[in-house]
Design an enzyme around this catalytic site. Structure first.
Site, mmCIF file in Angstrom:
data_model
loop_
_atom_site.group_PDB
_atom_site.id
_atom_site.type_symbol
_atom_site.label_atom_id
_atom_site.label_comp_id
_atom_site.label_asym_id
_atom_site.label_seq_id
_atom_site.Cartn_x
_atom_site.Cartn_y
_atom_site.Cartn_z
ATOM 1 N N PRO A 1 0.798 -1.222 0.000
ATOM 2 C CA PRO A 1 0.000 0.000 0.000
ATOM 3 C C PRO A 1 0.833 1.275 0.000
ATOM 4 C CG PRO A 1 -0.099 -1.079 2.147
ATOM 5 C CD PRO A 1 0.593 -2.022 1.206
ATOM 6 N N ASN A 2 0.338 2.219 -0.769
ATOM 7 C CA ASN A 2 0.861 3.580 -0.880
ATOM 8 C C ASN A 2 2.169 3.682 -1.651
ATOM 9 O OD1 ASN A 2 -1.283 4.859 0.612
ATOM 10 N ND2 ASN A 2 -0.392 3.884 2.421
ATOM 11 N N ARG B 1 4.433 11.162 -2.116
ATOM 12 C CA ARG B 1 4.188 10.965 -0.680
ATOM 13 C C ARG B 1 5.479 11.115 0.130
ATOM 14 N NH1 ARG B 1 3.837 5.514 2.360
ATOM 15 N NH2 ARG B 1 3.071 6.195 4.377
ATOM 16 N N TYR C 1 10.677 9.035 1.792
ATOM 17 C CA TYR C 1 10.670 7.987 0.772
ATOM 18 C C TYR C 1 11.392 8.358 -0.520
ATOM 19 C CZ TYR C 1 7.207 6.087 3.944
ATOM 20 O OH TYR C 1 6.574 5.620 5.060
ATOM 21 N N ASN D 1 8.127 -5.397 -0.570
ATOM 22 C CA ASN D 1 7.964 -4.216 0.281
ATOM 23 C C ASN D 1 6.479 -4.162 0.597
ATOM 24 O OD1 ASN D 1 7.660 -1.753 1.518
ATOM 25 N ND2 ASN D 1 9.007 -0.655 0.106
ATOM 26 N N ALA E 1 3.003 -0.704 5.124
ATOM 27 C CA ALA E 1 2.488 -0.786 6.498
ATOM 28 C C ALA E 1 2.036 -2.194 6.878
ATOM 29 C CB ALA E 1 1.345 0.210 6.691
ATOM 30 N N GLU F 1 12.700 -9.081 2.251
ATOM 31 C CA GLU F 1 11.886 -7.936 2.674
ATOM 32 C C GLU F 1 12.714 -6.664 2.483
ATOM 33 O OE1 GLU F 1 10.084 -6.166 6.845
ATOM 34 O OE2 GLU F 1 10.556 -8.297 6.728
ATOM 35 N N HIS G 1 12.683 -2.191 2.495
ATOM 36 C CA HIS G 1 12.027 -0.935 2.885
ATOM 37 C C HIS G 1 12.900 0.228 2.447
ATOM 38 C CE1 HIS G 1 9.097 -3.073 5.282
ATOM 39 N NE2 HIS G 1 10.098 -3.816 5.722
ATOM 40 N N ARG H 1 12.362 4.835 12.994
ATOM 41 C CA ARG H 1 11.143 5.635 12.856
ATOM 42 C C ARG H 1 10.230 5.426 14.059
ATOM 43 N NH1 ARG H 1 8.581 5.239 7.178
ATOM 44 N NH2 ARG H 1 7.470 6.995 8.052
#
Length: 147
Positions: free
Chosen positions: A10-11, A18, A23, A74, A77, A98, A100, A107
């Site tokens: 998502p996103n 964004r 990012y 990735n 969330a 995985e 990111h 964070r």
């Protein structure tokens, strides 16, 4: 030829728009273009998938069984709470890295834990778009060791 799929959650379709301070300014297409060039140099076949919907991501992971040699994921969330995606990775047993863009461990506290990590061969975080390139290289080397 090894077959790898990059699955984005998502996103991530909003990359470049964004929160560019976190990012980066590259779009998802820009990142995919870079990975495509790297895959060509490594002699692997690459495909891409992005969805904002958990069930669609699970379906795509399931479809990787018998179709793909490795997954770069990735999950956005979903990383922090999707036991359903975790179970999908476990079910297919396709080697998964995985990735990111941001350092999730530096964070907000809720981002520090990945429920997916235990089902993956490794996690790369915090290197921006280079996280994907490092993930591809790590996955290819892992697959080479298996053959």
């Amino acid at each position: 030829m090894k077959r790898i799929i990059v699955i984005n959650g998502p996103n991530l379709n909003m990359l470049g728009v964004r929160e560019p301070g976190i990012y980066g300014t590259m779009s998802l297409k820009d990142i995919e273009d870079n990975i495509r060039r790297q895959a060509e140099q490594l002699g692997v076949s690459i495909a891409f998938y992005q969805s904002n919907h958990e069930g669609d991501i699970i379906d795509r992971i399931h479809a990787a069984l018998g179709e793909t040699d490795g997954i770069i994921l990735n999950a956005g969330a979903f990383t922090h709470y999707s036991y359903a995606i975790r179970d999908a990775i476990n079910a297919v047993k396709v080697p998964t890295v995985e990735v990111h863009l941001s350092n999730i461990h530096a964070r907000e506290a809720f981002r520090h834990h990945s429920v997916l990590a235990a089902e993956t061969i490794g996690q790369i975080a915090g290197f921006g778009e280079v996280s994907y390139e490092l993930g591809l290289l790590a996955l290819v080397r892992h697959l080479d060791k298996q053959t």
